[in-house]
Write a protein that holds these residues in place. Structure first.
Motif, PDB file in Angstrom:
ATOM      1  N   LEU A 161       0.838  -1.204   0.000  1.00 50.23           N
ATOM      2  CA  LEU A 161       0.000   0.000   0.000  1.00 50.23           C
ATOM      3  C   LEU A 161       0.873   1.255   0.000  1.00 50.23           C
ATOM      4  CD1 LEU A 161      -2.906   1.216   0.340  1.00 50.23           C
ATOM      5  CD2 LEU A 161      -2.411   1.228   2.792  1.00 50.23           C
ATOM      6  N   LEU A 162       1.891   1.281   0.845  1.00 51.01           N
ATOM      7  CA  LEU A 162       2.780   2.445   0.899  1.00 51.01           C
ATOM      8  C   LEU A 162       3.502   2.650  -0.421  1.00 51.01           C
ATOM      9  CD1 LEU A 162       4.369   2.174   4.462  1.00 51.01           C
ATOM     10  CD2 LEU A 162       2.637   3.793   3.670  1.00 51.01           C
ATOM     11  N   ARG A 163       4.020   1.554  -0.992  1.00 52.67           N
ATOM     12  CA  ARG A 163       4.722   1.681  -2.281  1.00 52.67           C
ATOM     13  C   ARG A 163       3.791   2.172  -3.372  1.00 52.67           C
ATOM     14  NH1 ARG A 163       7.502  -3.874  -3.430  1.00 52.67           N
ATOM     15  NH2 ARG A 163       5.650  -4.525  -2.322  1.00 52.67           N
ATOM     16  N   SER A 164       2.589   1.661  -3.404  1.00 52.98           N
ATOM     17  CA  SER A 164       1.654   2.011  -4.468  1.00 52.98           C
ATOM     18  C   SER A 164       1.145   3.441  -4.340  1.00 52.98           C
ATOM     19  CB  SER A 164       0.475   1.042  -4.459  1.00 52.98           C
ATOM     20  OG  SER A 164      -0.432   1.370  -5.475  1.00 52.98           O
ATOM     21  N   ASP A 165       0.765   3.852  -3.132  1.00 44.52           N
ATOM     22  CA  ASP A 165       0.120   5.151  -2.957  1.00 44.52           C
ATOM     23  C   ASP A 165       1.056   6.286  -2.562  1.00 44.52           C
ATOM     24  OD1 ASP A 165      -2.271   4.073  -3.648  1.00 44.52           O
ATOM     25  OD2 ASP A 165      -3.200   4.244  -1.673  1.00 44.52           O
ATOM     26  N   PHE A 166       2.144   5.977  -1.867  1.00 45.08           N
ATOM     27  CA  PHE A 166       2.986   7.045  -1.334  1.00 45.08           C
ATOM     28  C   PHE A 166       4.396   7.067  -1.913  1.00 45.08           C
ATOM     29  CE2 PHE A 166      -0.360   6.350   1.754  1.00 45.08           C
ATOM     30  CZ  PHE A 166      -0.806   7.644   1.972  1.00 45.08           C
ATOM     31  N   PHE A 167       4.857   5.949  -2.439  1.00 46.96           N
ATOM     32  CA  PHE A 167       6.201   5.869  -3.010  1.00 46.96           C
ATOM     33  C   PHE A 167       6.167   5.130  -4.344  1.00 46.96           C
ATOM     34  CE2 PHE A 167       6.573   5.757   1.659  1.00 46.96           C
ATOM     35  CZ  PHE A 167       7.256   6.949   1.849  1.00 46.96           C
ATOM     36  N   PRO A 168       5.421   5.670  -5.323  1.00 46.33           N
ATOM     37  CA  PRO A 168       5.266   4.944  -6.594  1.00 46.33           C
ATOM     38  C   PRO A 168       6.584   4.722  -7.335  1.00 46.33           C
ATOM     39  CG  PRO A 168       4.329   7.145  -6.748  1.00 46.33           C
ATOM     40  CD  PRO A 168       4.713   6.938  -5.314  1.00 46.33           C
ATOM     41  N   SER A 169       7.584   5.542  -7.095  1.00 46.87           N
ATOM     42  CA  SER A 169       8.860   5.357  -7.803  1.00 46.87           C
ATOM     43  C   SER A 169       9.555   4.071  -7.353  1.00 46.87           C
ATOM     44  CB  SER A 169       9.782   6.547  -7.574  1.00 46.87           C
ATOM     45  OG  SER A 169      10.084   6.667  -6.190  1.00 46.87           O
ATOM     46  N   LEU A 170       9.226   3.560  -6.175  1.00 40.65           N
ATOM     47  CA  LEU A 170       9.829   2.315  -5.696  1.00 40.65           C
ATOM     48  C   LEU A 170       9.206   1.087  -6.339  1.00 40.65           C
ATOM     49  CD1 LEU A 170      10.123   3.063  -1.873  1.00 40.65           C
ATOM     50  CD2 LEU A 170      11.891   3.231  -3.633  1.00 40.65           C
ATOM     51  N   ARG A 171       8.081   1.268  -7.030  1.00 36.83           N
ATOM     52  CA  ARG A 171       7.372   0.147  -7.649  1.00 36.83           C
ATOM     53  C   ARG A 171       7.992  -0.287  -8.957  1.00 36.83           C
ATOM     54  NH1 ARG A 171       1.966   2.539  -8.371  1.00 36.83           N
ATOM     55  NH2 ARG A 171       2.189   1.401 -10.298  1.00 36.83           N
ATOM     56  N   LYS A 172       8.734   0.538  -9.603  1.00 40.00           N
ATOM     57  CA  LYS A 172       9.238   0.228 -10.947  1.00 40.00           C
ATOM     58  C   LYS A 172      10.474  -0.656 -10.884  1.00 40.00           C
ATOM     59  CE  LYS A 172       6.240   2.802 -13.032  1.00 40.00           C
ATOM     60  NZ  LYS A 172       5.200   2.240 -13.821  1.00 40.00           N
ATOM     61  N   GLY A 173      10.450  -1.680 -11.701  1.00 43.83           N
ATOM     62  CA  GLY A 173      11.624  -2.544 -11.846  1.00 43.83           C
ATOM     63  C   GLY A 173      12.566  -1.940 -12.864  1.00 43.83           C
ATOM     64  N   SER A 174      13.614  -2.612 -13.149  1.00 47.28           N
ATOM     65  CA  SER A 174      14.598  -2.076 -14.089  1.00 47.28           C
ATOM     66  C   SER A 174      14.042  -1.945 -15.501  1.00 47.28           C
ATOM     67  CB  SER A 174      15.847  -2.956 -14.099  1.00 47.28           C
ATOM     68  OG  SER A 174      15.494  -4.274 -14.477  1.00 47.28           O
ATOM     69  N   GLY A 176      11.020  -1.028 -16.124  1.00 42.40           N
ATOM     70  CA  GLY A 176       9.917  -0.080 -16.111  1.00 42.40           C
ATOM     71  C   GLY A 176       8.562  -0.705 -15.839  1.00 42.40           C
ATOM     72  N   ARG A 177       8.555  -1.977 -15.424  1.00 49.96           N
ATOM     73  CA  ARG A 177       7.285  -2.653 -15.129  1.00 49.96           C
ATOM     74  C   ARG A 177       7.054  -2.629 -13.628  1.00 49.96           C
ATOM     75  NH1 ARG A 177       9.007  -8.029 -17.717  1.00 49.96           N
ATOM     76  NH2 ARG A 177       9.289  -8.233 -15.501  1.00 49.96           N
ATOM     77  N   ASP A 178       5.776  -2.759 -13.228  1.00 52.74           N
ATOM     78  CA  ASP A 178       5.458  -2.890 -11.818  1.00 52.74           C
ATOM     79  C   ASP A 178       6.100  -4.166 -11.293  1.00 52.74           C
ATOM     80  OD1 ASP A 178       3.987  -0.621 -11.762  1.00 52.74           O
ATOM     81  OD2 ASP A 178       2.030  -1.606 -11.833  1.00 52.74           O
ATOM     82  N   VAL A 179       6.678  -4.082 -10.118  1.00 51.33           N
ATOM     83  CA  VAL A 179       7.365  -5.216  -9.522  1.00 51.33           C
ATOM     84  C   VAL A 179       6.405  -6.390  -9.329  1.00 51.33           C
ATOM     85  CG1 VAL A 179       8.550  -6.024  -7.464  1.00 51.33           C
ATOM     86  CG2 VAL A 179       9.066  -3.758  -8.384  1.00 51.33           C
ATOM     87  N   ASP A 180       5.186  -6.117  -8.866  1.00 54.30           N
ATOM     88  CA  ASP A 180       4.238  -7.188  -8.574  1.00 54.30           C
ATOM     89  C   ASP A 180       3.212  -7.375  -9.673  1.00 54.30           C
ATOM     90  OD1 ASP A 180       4.362  -6.136  -5.190  1.00 54.30           O
ATOM     91  OD2 ASP A 180       5.380  -7.854  -6.067  1.00 54.30           O
ATOM     92  N   GLY A 181       3.370  -6.759 -10.810  1.00 58.49           N
ATOM     93  CA  GLY A 181       2.438  -6.939 -11.920  1.00 58.49           C
ATOM     94  C   GLY A 181       1.148  -6.193 -11.729  1.00 58.49           C
ATOM     95  N   GLU A 182       0.149  -6.510 -12.548  1.00 60.68           N
ATOM     96  CA  GLU A 182      -1.145  -5.836 -12.518  1.00 60.68           C
ATOM     97  C   GLU A 182      -1.846  -5.980 -11.182  1.00 60.68           C
ATOM     98  OE1 GLU A 182      -2.845  -3.860 -14.736  1.00 60.68           O
ATOM     99  OE2 GLU A 182      -0.908  -3.795 -15.710  1.00 60.68           O
ATOM    100  N   LYS A 183      -1.744  -7.148 -10.579  1.00 62.49           N
ATOM    101  CA  LYS A 183      -2.441  -7.404  -9.318  1.00 62.49           C
ATOM    102  C   LYS A 183      -2.016  -6.394  -8.251  1.00 62.49           C
ATOM    103  CE  LYS A 183      -3.444 -11.187  -6.177  1.00 62.49           C
ATOM    104  NZ  LYS A 183      -3.004 -10.633  -4.930  1.00 62.49           N
ATOM    105  N   PHE A 184      -0.770  -5.904  -8.346  1.00 61.61           N
ATOM    106  CA  PHE A 184      -0.244  -4.947  -7.374  1.00 61.61           C
ATOM    107  C   PHE A 184      -1.137  -3.729  -7.242  1.00 61.61           C
ATOM    108  CE2 PHE A 184       3.089  -3.245  -4.850  1.00 61.61           C
ATOM    109  CZ  PHE A 184       3.010  -1.882  -5.055  1.00 61.61           C
ATOM    110  N   LEU A 185      -1.716  -3.306  -8.340  1.00 66.41           N
ATOM    111  CA  LEU A 185      -2.517  -2.083  -8.334  1.00 66.41           C
ATOM    112  C   LEU A 185      -3.810  -2.224  -7.560  1.00 66.41           C
ATOM    113  CD1 LEU A 185      -2.088  -0.952 -12.033  1.00 66.41           C
ATOM    114  CD2 LEU A 185      -0.955  -0.041 -10.014  1.00 66.41           C
ATOM    115  N   ILE A 186      -4.332  -3.432  -7.423  1.00 66.66           N
ATOM    116  CA  ILE A 186      -5.601  -3.569  -6.720  1.00 66.66           C
ATOM    117  C   ILE A 186      -5.453  -4.234  -5.369  1.00 66.66           C
ATOM    118  CG2 ILE A 186      -7.001  -3.528  -8.794  1.00 66.66           C
ATOM    119  CD1 ILE A 186      -7.158  -6.566  -8.664  1.00 66.66           C
TER     120      ILE A 186
END
Length: 187
Positions: A161-174, A176-186
């Motif tokens: 939750l913190l990564r997604s809503d407050f630290f979105p720059s930490l979510r990106k892998g090398s 440029g994809r979300d680390v946890d995929g689409e499911k991460f967003l929900i």
């Protein structure tokens, strides 16, 4: 249950109320139903974390129902459902792509407060209580192990939750994809 019988809070181990007992029975039924829904709709692979959580809740609640002990602990754990309101609103806002981010921004902070108040605080208190006052054998050991596993899950969800809503720059892998995929967003 706690509103109508606040004296329950003075006896986490042996406190009892009919409304609390019915609440735990109903919640057990919900967890069983939701687990079966996940399985029968072939969502087990993408929702395995929920199945693990539900299995832990079902086993703990059934032990409480059978023994009549630690009912108040279950009621306190069910306070987490209050924060689910704001997590669900968050998910619906993300899925609907609301044009104005103001509502999402407001919910984001309310969600954070509710997460602390209704998930982290009761969980931390019960973990402290069980580690300090409950015997480490039999049902006490079983419930303590369940609490510790739930602690890990709640902290994992909180970090997402913190990564997604407050630290979105930490979510990106090398790449440029979300680390946890689409499911991460929900989550």
């Amino acid at each position: 249950s706690l509103w109508h019988s606040p004296e329950l809070l003075s006896d986490i181990q042996d406190g009892y109320s009919v409304s609390g007992h019915l609440l735990v029975c109903f919640s057990s039924g919900y967890f069983i139903h939701d687990s079966l829904d996940i399985i029968f709709n072939h969502q087990s692979r993408s929702s395995w974390e929920y199945l693990v959580h539900h299995a832990m809740a079902i086993s703990a609640f059934v032990s409480l129902i059978i023994t009549g002990r630690f009912l108040v602990a279950a009621i306190l754990l069910l306070l987490v459902e209050v924060s689910n309101i704001f997590l669900t609103v968050r998910m619906l806002l993300k899925m609907s792509n609301v044009p104005s981010p103001a509502l999402y921004e407001a919910n984001k902070y309310v969600n954070l407060v509710m997460y602390f108040a209704f998930r982290l605080a009761p969980q931390a208190y019960l973990t402290w209580y069980f580690l300090r006052y409950v015997e480490v054998q039999g049902q006490g050991a079983f419930l303590t192990a369940n609490l510790l596993l739930l602690d890990a899950m709640i902290l994992m969800y909180f970090s997402r939750l913190l990564r997604s809503d407050f630290f979105p720059s930490l979510r990106k892998g090398s790449a440029g994809r979300d680390v946890d995929g689409e499911k991460f967003l929900i989550d």
